[in-house]
Design a protein around this motif. Structure first.
Motif, PDB file in Angstrom:
ATOM      1  N   ARG A 160       0.852  -1.187   0.000  1.00 30.18           N
ATOM      2  CA  ARG A 160       0.000   0.000   0.000  1.00 30.18           C
ATOM      3  C   ARG A 160       0.892   1.242   0.000  1.00 30.18           C
ATOM      4  O   ARG A 160       1.976   1.231   0.590  1.00 30.18           O
ATOM      5  CB  ARG A 160      -0.894   0.029   1.244  1.00 30.18           C
ATOM      6  N   ALA A 184      -8.524   3.716  -2.728  1.00 30.48           N
ATOM      7  CA  ALA A 184      -8.701   3.082  -1.422  1.00 30.48           C
ATOM      8  C   ALA A 184      -7.730   3.618  -0.385  1.00 30.48           C
ATOM      9  O   ALA A 184      -8.039   3.634   0.807  1.00 30.48           O
ATOM     10  CB  ALA A 184      -8.551   1.567  -1.544  1.00 30.48           C
ATOM     11  N   TRP A 211      -7.988   3.831   3.693  1.00 31.53           N
ATOM     12  CA  TRP A 211      -7.242   2.776   4.365  1.00 31.53           C
ATOM     13  C   TRP A 211      -5.765   3.125   4.225  1.00 31.53           C
ATOM     14  O   TRP A 211      -5.088   2.659   3.318  1.00 31.53           O
ATOM     15  CB  TRP A 211      -7.550   1.424   3.742  1.00 31.53           C
ATOM     16  N   LYS A 242      -1.686   3.691   4.538  1.00 31.03           N
ATOM     17  CA  LYS A 242      -0.572   2.742   4.552  1.00 31.03           C
ATOM     18  C   LYS A 242      -0.175   2.382   5.979  1.00 31.03           C
ATOM     19  O   LYS A 242       0.082   1.236   6.288  1.00 31.03           O
ATOM     20  CB  LYS A 242       0.631   3.326   3.809  1.00 31.03           C
ATOM     21  N   TRP A 276      -3.900  -0.185  10.587  1.00 28.71           N
ATOM     22  CA  TRP A 276      -5.012  -0.946  10.022  1.00 28.71           C
ATOM     23  C   TRP A 276      -6.341  -0.207  10.126  1.00 28.71           C
ATOM     24  O   TRP A 276      -7.383  -0.758   9.792  1.00 28.71           O
ATOM     25  CB  TRP A 276      -5.108  -2.307  10.708  1.00 28.71           C
ATOM     26  N   LYS A 288      -9.439   1.997   9.247  1.00 24.79           N
ATOM     27  CA  LYS A 288     -10.148   2.302   8.004  1.00 24.79           C
ATOM     28  C   LYS A 288     -11.106   3.442   8.299  1.00 24.79           C
ATOM     29  O   LYS A 288     -11.669   3.526   9.378  1.00 24.79           O
ATOM     30  CB  LYS A 288     -10.893   1.071   7.503  1.00 24.79           C
ATOM     31  N   TYR A 289     -11.286   4.320   7.321  1.00 29.57           N
ATOM     32  CA  TYR A 289     -12.138   5.489   7.493  1.00 29.57           C
ATOM     33  C   TYR A 289     -13.306   5.416   6.524  1.00 29.57           C
ATOM     34  O   TYR A 289     -13.183   4.857   5.432  1.00 29.57           O
ATOM     35  CB  TYR A 289     -11.317   6.759   7.272  1.00 29.57           C
TER      36      TYR A 289
END
Length: 124
Positions: A25, A56, A60, A62, A65, A67-68
């Motif tokens: 990522r 993405a 999310w 790098k 973990w 996530k929004y």
């Protein structure tokens, strides 16, 4: 060669093969050179590549973990055929796919791309 060998086996068995050419990522707006495995597989197997761009990384990151919330946009690119065989065909196919993904990600997110990270070797 593992990517190419296993990829050719999967393609011969009728499966689709998905490759993430950056290998990890990355933050939105940054670019990392594509590794050669996807282009090498396409050239060796004689199949086209279809690039995919998405945003993405905006939801999310790098790091970590977490996530929004948000809507991830995914754009399927044009079918790209290698022109010729060997290392030059692989490099040229990778460059076309890379250019399309970079341009499309900028359109999706509105974030101008930064310089390419040299941390990736470019070798799969």
């Amino acid at each position: 060669r593992l990517v190419v060998n296993q990829g050719c086996e999967r393609l011969a068995a009728g499966y689709w093969v998905v490759i993430f050419p950056e290998g990890t990522r990355i933050a939105p707006g940054t670019r990392r050179r594509f590794k050669n495995g996807g282009g090498q597989l396409a050239v060796t197997a004689g199949v086209p590549a279809v690039p995919v761009a998405h945003n993405a990384g905006e939801f999310w990151p790098k790091q970590g973990w977490a996530k929004y919330p948000g809507t991830i946009q995914v754009v399927i690119g044009p079918v790209m055929h290698a022109e010729g065989e060997g290392p030059r065909a692989i490099a040229e196919l990778n460059e076309r796919a890379y250019a399309w993904v970079a341009q499309t990600q900028q359109q999706i997110s509105g974030v101008a791309p930064q310089a390419v990270s040299e941390s990736a070797s470019g070798i799969a």
